[in-house]
Motif scaffolding. Structure first.
Motif, short mmCIF file in Angstrom:
data_model
loop_
_atom_site.label_atom_id
_atom_site.label_comp_id
_atom_site.label_asym_id
_atom_site.label_seq_id
_atom_site.Cartn_x
_atom_site.Cartn_y
_atom_site.Cartn_z
N PRO A 267 0.80 -1.24 0.00
CA PRO A 267 0.00 0.00 0.00
C PRO A 267 0.83 1.29 0.00
O PRO A 267 0.30 2.36 -0.27
CB PRO A 267 -0.82 -0.11 1.31
N ASP A 268 2.12 1.18 0.31
CA ASP A 268 3.00 2.35 0.23
C ASP A 268 3.35 2.71 -1.21
O ASP A 268 3.78 3.84 -1.49
CB ASP A 268 4.32 2.09 0.98
N LEU A 269 3.21 1.73 -2.11
CA LEU A 269 3.73 1.95 -3.46
C LEU A 269 3.02 3.11 -4.19
O LEU A 269 3.70 3.92 -4.84
CB LEU A 269 3.69 0.66 -4.27
N PRO A 270 1.69 3.20 -4.11
CA PRO A 270 1.05 4.35 -4.79
C PRO A 270 1.51 5.70 -4.23
O PRO A 270 1.55 6.69 -4.97
CB PRO A 270 -0.45 4.12 -4.52
N GLU A 273 4.93 6.27 -5.73
CA GLU A 273 4.84 6.48 -7.18
C GLU A 273 4.65 7.96 -7.52
O GLU A 273 5.13 8.42 -8.56
CB GLU A 273 3.68 5.65 -7.74
N ARG A 274 3.97 8.69 -6.64
CA ARG A 274 3.76 10.13 -6.91
C ARG A 274 5.07 10.92 -6.94
O ARG A 274 5.12 12.02 -7.46
CB ARG A 274 2.83 10.71 -5.84
N TYR A 275 6.09 10.35 -6.30
CA TYR A 275 7.38 11.05 -6.21
C TYR A 275 8.49 10.23 -6.87
O TYR A 275 9.67 10.39 -6.54
CB TYR A 275 7.71 11.32 -4.73
N ASP A 277 9.98 10.34 -9.58
CA ASP A 277 11.03 11.06 -10.29
C ASP A 277 12.12 11.59 -9.35
O ASP A 277 13.19 11.97 -9.80
CB ASP A 277 10.44 12.22 -11.09
N ARG A 278 11.85 11.60 -8.06
CA ARG A 278 12.85 12.15 -7.14
C ARG A 278 13.07 11.29 -5.91
O ARG A 278 13.60 11.75 -4.91
CB ARG A 278 12.47 13.59 -6.76
N THR A 279 12.63 10.02 -6.00
CA THR A 279 12.84 9.10 -4.87
C THR A 279 13.72 7.94 -5.31
O THR A 279 13.48 7.35 -6.35
CB THR A 279 11.49 8.51 -4.39
N THR A 280 14.73 7.65 -4.50
CA THR A 280 15.55 6.45 -4.74
C THR A 280 15.63 5.66 -3.43
O THR A 280 15.43 6.21 -2.35
CB THR A 280 16.97 6.79 -5.22
N VAL A 281 15.92 4.39 -3.57
CA VAL A 281 16.06 3.52 -2.39
C VAL A 281 17.40 2.79 -2.51
O VAL A 281 17.78 2.37 -3.60
CB VAL A 281 14.89 2.51 -2.31
N ALA A 282 18.10 2.70 -1.38
CA ALA A 282 19.38 1.97 -1.36
C ALA A 282 19.18 0.65 -0.63
O ALA A 282 18.66 0.63 0.49
CB ALA A 282 20.45 2.80 -0.66
N SER A 283 19.63 -0.43 -1.26
CA SER A 283 19.47 -1.77 -0.69
C SER A 283 20.84 -2.33 -0.28
O SER A 283 21.79 -2.29 -1.06
CB SER A 283 18.81 -2.69 -1.72
N CYS A 284 20.92 -2.85 0.94
CA CYS A 284 22.19 -3.33 1.53
C CYS A 284 21.96 -4.71 2.14
O CYS A 284 22.00 -4.88 3.36
CB CYS A 284 22.65 -2.36 2.62
N PRO A 285 21.72 -5.73 1.32
CA PRO A 285 21.15 -6.98 1.85
C PRO A 285 22.03 -7.78 2.80
O PRO A 285 21.50 -8.53 3.62
CB PRO A 285 20.80 -7.78 0.59
N LYS A 300 11.47 -5.34 -6.62
CA LYS A 300 10.56 -5.56 -7.76
C LYS A 300 9.39 -4.58 -7.70
O LYS A 300 9.04 -3.96 -8.72
CB LYS A 300 10.06 -7.00 -7.75
N GLY A 301 8.81 -4.43 -6.53
CA GLY A 301 7.71 -3.49 -6.37
C GLY A 301 8.15 -2.06 -6.63
O GLY A 301 7.45 -1.29 -7.31
N LEU A 302 9.29 -1.69 -6.11
CA LEU A 302 9.78 -0.32 -6.28
C LEU A 302 10.05 -0.02 -7.75
O LEU A 302 9.73 1.07 -8.25
CB LEU A 302 11.04 -0.11 -5.44
N GLN A 303 10.64 -0.99 -8.44
CA GLN A 303 10.91 -0.77 -9.87
C GLN A 303 9.61 -0.71 -10.67
O GLN A 303 9.54 0.00 -11.68
CB GLN A 303 11.83 -1.86 -10.40
N SER A 304 8.61 -1.43 -10.20
CA SER A 304 7.35 -1.45 -10.95
C SER A 304 6.66 -0.09 -10.96
O SER A 304 5.84 0.19 -11.84
CB SER A 304 6.40 -2.50 -10.37
#
Lengths: 457, 457
Positions: A267-270, A273-275, A277-285, A300-304
């Motif tokens: 439910p966070d994805l929508p 999605e509004r931002y 163009d200016r939001t990135t996420v860093a993954s450090c598994p 996968k969700g973030l890229q979608s």
């Protein structure tokens, strides 16, 4: 004008989408800090390139680096780290996330001084450059000291001075003032605003941070939804998810680099999605597994929804290295596991995250992250001739699944050769290591008591 | 008699249980193939040791290796691999487990010849020795060729000649005959019987294999319950789990090394417990993530019933390297993740699995896997002075979470220096690599059609 040519090298081409490819027998032409052309070996840069920027003929090169047998890759980007924490490497092992923060790290950080931060940052820059990391995106205290270390080493850095709400408005003001100053210290240094996290910085302070960011053109780099537990706790305490906190405080509107985001829910994805163009996420598994966080970043969700994702190491107090080769391999492996799909996060997509994705996370999407004319000459020459890489049926697979940082031979940042034949050209490594060893015990001393913060998200 | 001393070295002591420790300033005394004493630097081996085996004074050493600044660790054991598959490294990426077997690997294996296997095994031995792997436990075709490569390189190996039921009784007889011959080929070579898996070898053939194993003193090395899907499929088809198949055919009674076992379920544990003294399991978690198998080896459950667990790489056609440092790190990380417990699989337990656990998996529990007088002198000297390991607050953590194979400086197997200053002493690496490159394309050629087997477990 300096003119450098890397002669007869294989080049990893990372397109914006689709498969990466390797072009063999290429010359990379570099003028000052930029790539001006990539041509077949021995061919003069194209007429187009010459018309654009007056590229000289190869004969005029002030330096030629022989790339025979090597592969040139875009310099890797460490999209989220706390570089001076190398000083605590191995000092907080086999602990729950609560104990890691509350019994070790935050009590240790009462020992931070400008000198200790600088010594740690110098070691971190040395480690990263030798491993082909040409840009790092940092979040820590005494960021001016980190900038000095970055400048000395020749690495590129985006630095966010860390602040908590608990240390009061003056400390916040000081952190923001540092962010304003950092880019004036020298080239290759940019800055972001660095509220620590949604659970350690109040909504009011986040809102004020977002206002300043929008007004002055900063991005905001912070921890949010690091774990699923944090998201659940946020819902229980506040009735909203950390992403909703970021939206309602204007942080997403200002533009954010979100560290980890393992607790981002569908439910966070929508909202995000509004931002996009200016939001990135860093993954450090590596960190998510080591601290048994329960899940990894939902890439996968973030890229979608169109978000760019970068790869980071987080601090070495938990990741133990600042090795982005290790991190990108962990991204490929853990994403396949997460999605239960061995075809997902293929070698090309993984390499793209570590380069173009990282560039976006650093706020440098148009400047670094790919080997193309017009971009900064940030690159690593990698040797795939070792027995752990041979035979090479697929160089992309070798880069994701076989290569070690010790296979990095030569590194350039902004056209400057910062590692040559596996040696730093900018710093005396023995001195860097000796300084770190001398001070290491002072960082992990718990005798003073106290802590910079308490983890109770 | 040769007498070698490694002088002034730190020594990783891996006890049978509890914390590992590092003893600094030690001399390791080695006579012929054995460790005879470990003393404080410069101290003559104890009277007890002299009485036992007549250890000479250090002055009489025929060779002294300076261990200053290095840490001696028991040689790592690769507990499950298919060494010649290095020839297919990178040739089967981003595929489901079904496609990996049926579209690539088993069709490729119609191309196997004795020469190609030997060339691959030579490369594998080179890669492993340079990375501090002193023993490998192999399961493959043309095992006599692998033995020759192992003998040439100086590595220690337990080799199981692979067979399927589908290729008929003569092929099975030939594989078993090879297992009988292998130990006669030279020192440091032992053998096991190698039925491929519970889903590719009939109960009847497993039963006959177990009878021969019991009669002739072989152990049985095979794949079983590799995935949860295989276990479910076995229950659906046969009404029993793969572990029940191993019990009813006598394989467990004979003594088995089970590769993977990710699909071992809790009800299987009481079965395995009856054979705990002769059952080991090899875990290769990079592969489980890469093929999106859904789960990893249930090490906590296996250890709770007294089974020994080793760490392996599996073949490089999926693991891409034969790097046990990488594998042991993945074991620590994925086990913490599996158990949702960051305190589980701590650095000491991880190092124990890679050494003592591996020794048990190799059938050499009393001979290798620890640095103790009376054991074989199989060890690696590791350099923790690199910027990715420094500062060292905990050498055990550095070994699990920071070190790279390129930090291995010197390697001994059975007292013989097989790697000195990061160079093989036993083989010409350039020649090994050149031979592998020459033949690599012949292994991945799919033009002939056919396959050695079909994956439908």
């Amino acid at each position: 004008m300096s003119y450098l040519v890397i002669r007869n090298v294989s080049v990893l081409i990372v397109p914006e989408s689709g498969d990466c490819r390797v072009d063999e027998g290429q010359d990379i032409h570099i003028e000052d800090d930029q790539i001006t052309a990539i041509t077949a070996t021995g061919v003069t840069p194209s007429a187009a390139a010459q018309a654009d920027d007056g590229a000289a003929a190869p004969e005029a090169a002030s330096e030629v680096i022989d790339g025979t047998g090597l592969i040139a890759v875009p310099g890797l980007v460490n999209s989220h780290t706390h570089s001076p924490m190398v000083m605590m490497r191995g000092a907080a092992e086999d602990l729950s996330i609560d104990d890691w923060f509350n019994q070790r790290i935050w009590p240790m950080e009462v020992n931070l001084t400008p000198e200790r931060v600088r010594v740690g940052a110098r070691l971190a820059c040395a480690e990263m450059l030798l491993a082909g990391v040409t840009t790092f995106v940092d979040h820590y205290f005494h960021a001016d000291q980190i900038a000095e270390a970055a400048l000395e080493s020749g690495i590129r850095a985006d630095l966010a001075p860390t602040f908590f709400s608990s240390t009061g408005p003056e400390a916040i003001e000081a952190a923001i003032a540092t962010a304003r100053d950092l880019p004036t210290l020298g080239p290759r240094i940019t800055s972001s605003l660095g509220p620590h996290a949604t659970y350690t910085v109040s909504d009011e302070d986040l809102r004020r941070t977002a206002d300043i960011a929008r007004a002055e053109g900063f991005r905001i780099h912070l921890h949010a939804a690091e774990t699923e537990d944090q998201t659940q706790s946020s819902l229980d305490r506040l009735g909203v998810t950390p992403m909703q906190v970021l939206e309602r405080t204007g942080v997403l509107d200002a533009g954010a680099l979100i560290a980890h985001g393992c607790g981002i829910r569908d439910p966070d994805l929508p909202i995000l999605e509004r931002y996009a163009d200016r939001t990135t996420v860093a993954s450090c598994p590596k960190v998510y597994l080591k601290l048994a966080m329960g899940t990894v970043t939902p890439i996968k969700g973030l890229q979608s929804i169109g978000l760019q994702v970068g790869i980071g190491t987080d601090g070495a107090a938990v990741h133990n290295t600042l090795d982005v080769w290790e991190s990108l391999r962990m991204v490929a492996l853990t994403q396949k596991q997460r999605e239960q799909d061995a075809e997902w996060m293929n070698v090309s997509d993984t390499l793209r995250l570590a380069t173009r994705g990282g560039a976006a996370a650093a706020g440098l999407a148009d400047q670094v992250g790919a080997l193309e004319p017009g971009r900064q000459a940030d690159l690593a020459l990698v040797d795939l001739s070792g027995p752990h890489c041979q035979p090479v049926h697929d160089a992309r697979a070798a880069l994701v699944y076989s290569v070690r940082s010790s296979d990095v031979v030569t590194v350039l940042v902004a056209g400057q050769v910062v590692v040559r034949d596996r040696q730093l050209t900018t710093m005396n490594l023995d001195e860097v290591l000796a300084d770190a060893k001398d001070l290491a015990h002072t960082l992990v001393d718990l005798s003073k008591g106290g802590a910079v913060q308490h983890y109770a998200p």
